[in-house]
Design a protein around this motif. Structure first.
Motif, PDB file in Angstrom:
ATOM      1  N   SER A 174       0.937  -1.336   0.210  1.00 30.18           N
ATOM      2  CA  SER A 174      -0.080  -0.141   0.389  1.00 30.18           C
ATOM      3  C   SER A 174       0.937   1.187  -0.303  1.00 30.18           C
ATOM      4  O   SER A 174       0.461   2.160  -0.523  1.00 30.18           O
ATOM      5  CB  SER A 174      -1.001  -0.158   1.534  1.00 30.18           C
ATOM      6  N   ARG A 175       2.074   1.244   1.060  1.00 31.11           N
ATOM      7  CA  ARG A 175       2.701   2.161   0.553  1.00 31.11           C
ATOM      8  C   ARG A 175       3.730   2.456  -0.022  1.00 31.11           C
ATOM      9  O   ARG A 175       3.895   3.910  -0.408  1.00 31.11           O
ATOM     10  CB  ARG A 175       3.740   2.281   2.186  1.00 31.11           C
ATOM     11  N   ALA A 176       3.961   1.818  -1.190  1.00 29.66           N
ATOM     12  CA  ALA A 176       4.888   1.725  -2.032  1.00 29.66           C
ATOM     13  C   ALA A 176       4.297   2.540  -3.220  1.00 29.66           C
ATOM     14  O   ALA A 176       4.696   3.032  -3.539  1.00 29.66           O
ATOM     15  CB  ALA A 176       5.200  -0.042  -2.651  1.00 29.66           C
ATOM     16  N   ALA A 177       2.789   1.886  -2.999  1.00 32.87           N
ATOM     17  CA  ALA A 177       2.788   2.303  -4.759  1.00 32.87           C
ATOM     18  C   ALA A 177       2.219   4.087  -4.374  1.00 32.87           C
ATOM     19  O   ALA A 177       1.154   4.675  -5.080  1.00 32.87           O
ATOM     20  CB  ALA A 177       1.171   1.188  -4.752  1.00 32.87           C
ATOM     21  N   HIS A 178       1.433   4.034  -3.015  1.00 30.36           N
ATOM     22  CA  HIS A 178       1.150   5.435  -3.275  1.00 30.36           C
ATOM     23  C   HIS A 178       2.156   6.441  -2.945  1.00 30.36           C
ATOM     24  O   HIS A 178       1.905   7.645  -3.434  1.00 30.36           O
ATOM     25  CB  HIS A 178       0.602   5.611  -1.613  1.00 30.36           C
ATOM     26  N   ARG A 179       3.186   5.899  -2.741  1.00 32.39           N
ATOM     27  CA  ARG A 179       4.405   6.995  -2.330  1.00 32.39           C
ATOM     28  C   ARG A 179       4.789   7.462  -3.726  1.00 32.39           C
ATOM     29  O   ARG A 179       4.743   8.649  -3.876  1.00 32.39           O
ATOM     30  CB  ARG A 179       5.698   6.432  -1.807  1.00 32.39           C
TER      31      ARG A 179
END
Length: 425
Positions: A174-179
């Motif tokens: 989740s965090r990687a995609a958002h970042r």
RNA sequence: GUGGGCGUAGCUCAGCUGGUAGAGCACUCGGUUGUGGUCCGAGAUGUCGCGGGUUCGAGCCCCGUCGUUCACCCCA
């Protein structure tokens, strides 16, 4: 020759009487719910190997990069005064193998922390926090319980003007995609150098900028909550429903940013409205990778830290501190040498019976001693002189109205005990 | 780390356009024999944060420094 006075180091906060009573009370209220939930005390060192924080908290954080008290000890080791509590707890859990037993490991702690920041209202270089950690199980019910414990602590103090903000930082995908998307987004903004540099390290920080133009610019920024995986999203929903079931009010703040790199998943913050710029009175969250980074098993955990100094400021601002400050039950005024001997003996006995007893020291005149008794706030006073020692009884004077009763010295403990318990009910 | 305010008795502060310090509260003692809170009287206390400078003379002006406070930043 007159010596120069020595000052306390810059930015430290000291609590002296009578204020210390309030400080102690606030700290107790914050800890109480954790004790009632079965969390147990952990006493840890205030200094640790510097690597613990640089690796655990994160090199990119302000806390690590510019606020740590780091020095070399006599053996040439790099030592740092702890800037926060979680890393130390994890180190101890791993080192002492607490995670080999039943999970979760549930501990609370209380103590002082150190950050070399410019002091400000509610921000000190040495500050006090109480906190808890629940380590080893990833269950949204624990997230909800941990939040509830913090919430109850503030409620126990009597605070009303605070809000609980929660969000989820999701799991790693989740965090990687958002970042990635957030990086793209901020490049379209016209940022000044310092801000761009900060964004490069951690683009989430842009959400925390207080400048109106930045807040406006970030209005259309992609939000991490919209990138949560199914698992993460489901988990966050469960946390919310548990909180609601416990009647804990919260708001979801998708723009919340925390200053420590280890947070993942459920993250929360308590904000008080009467404190000025430093309005965070507590916060915490889940940390999935922390234990592994510190050389332990890959277990998840969740915890919080609550600011005792700020909670006290909030309590003062709301006027919710209890007014019945410390007063002793009895003040003994001995007249003369042998009376002092008796006074000391009697006081010991009374204290054994949990009756708070003070003695007028220093051979002052009776009138002065009475004044001292009055100012101490003592509920009762006894004058102990030759006559009383001879008779084996004293006049017990109630300061509130001056009423006097004659009591045998050996009955003093029992008599006072019943008078005081009657008064308290 | 950056910027603004402040630093005079234990506390809260006053000190006019530069002439070597004051109030209130608190404190100590007393108002005749061993009983507080009110009242009255008396008393002690300041290297005016520290260091330099300007001036015949500085608590008041200037510079530096330390501390404090508020905000930025960051967070408890």
């Amino acid at each position: 020759m007159k010596y120069e006075k020595i000052q306390a180091p810059k930015g430290v906060r000291e609590y002296l009487p009578p204020e210390s009573t309030a400080f102690e009370w606030v700290r107790e209220q914050l800890i109480a719910p954790a004790r009632l939930a079965g969390y147990q005390l952990m006493e840890l060192p205030v200094f640790e190997d510097t690597n613990l924080f640089s690796r655990g908290v994160g090199e990119s954080t302000d806390v690590v990069s510019k606020e740590m008290y780091t020095f070399e000890d006599r053996g040439g080791r790099s030592i740092t005064l702890r800037p926060e509590g979680t890393a130390g707890v994890m180190r101890a859990v791993i080192e002492q193998n607490l995670d080999r037993g039943q999970l979760p490991v549930k501990v609370w702690y209380s103590g002082q922390y150190f950050r070399a920041e410019r002091p400000q209202a509610g921000r000190y270089r040495q500050f006090y926090q109480v906190g808890i950690e629940a380590i080893g199980l990833d269950d949204p019910a624990i997230d909800a319980e941990v939040i509830a414990i913090a919430y109850q602590g503030f409620k126990k103090i009597g605070l009303k003007n605070f809000t609980l903000q929660i969000t989820s930082l999701g799991d790693a995908p989740s965090r990687a995609a958002h970042r990635a998307d957030l990086m793209k987004f901020y490049k379209t903004l016209n940022l000044d150098e310092a801000t761009a540099a900060r964004a490069e390290v951690n683009p989430l920080r842009l959400f925390d900028d207080k400048r109106p133009e930045m807040i406006a610019a970030m209005a259309n920024a992609p939000l991490l909550l919209d990138y949560l995986s199914l698992d993460a999203s489901d988990n966050f929903k469960k946390v919310q429903s548990y909180l609601s079931a416990m009647n804990i009010e919260y708001t979801i703040n998708p723009r919340m940013v925390r200053g420590l790199d280890y947070y993942t998943g459920t993250t929360f913050e308590f904000v008080h409205s009467d404190l000025g710029a430093q309005s965070g009175i507590g916060g915490g969250g889940r940390y999935d990778g922390l234990m592994e980074i510190l050389g332990g098993q890959p277990l998840s955990g969740i915890g919080f830290g609550l600011g005792v100094d700020r909670a006290l400021l909030a309590a003062i601002a709301e006027g919710v501190l209890p007014s019945d400050s410390f007063t002793s039950d009895l003040f003994i005024i001995p007249l003369g040498e042998s009376a002092m001997t008796s006074a000391l003996t009697i006081a010991s006995e009374l204290r054994n019976a949990a009756i708070t007893t003070e003695i007028a020291f220093g051979d002052r005149a009776l009138k002065g001693a009475m004044k001292a008794a009055d100012k101490s706030g003592a509920r009762y006073v006894v004058v102990l002189g030759e006559a009383e020692l001879q008779a084996g009884s004293v006049e017990l004077k109630r300061m509130e109205d001056g009423a006097v009763t004659s009591v045998k010295i050996e009955q003093l403990s029992r008599e006072l005990g019943s008078l005081l318990s009657a008064q308290r009910n």
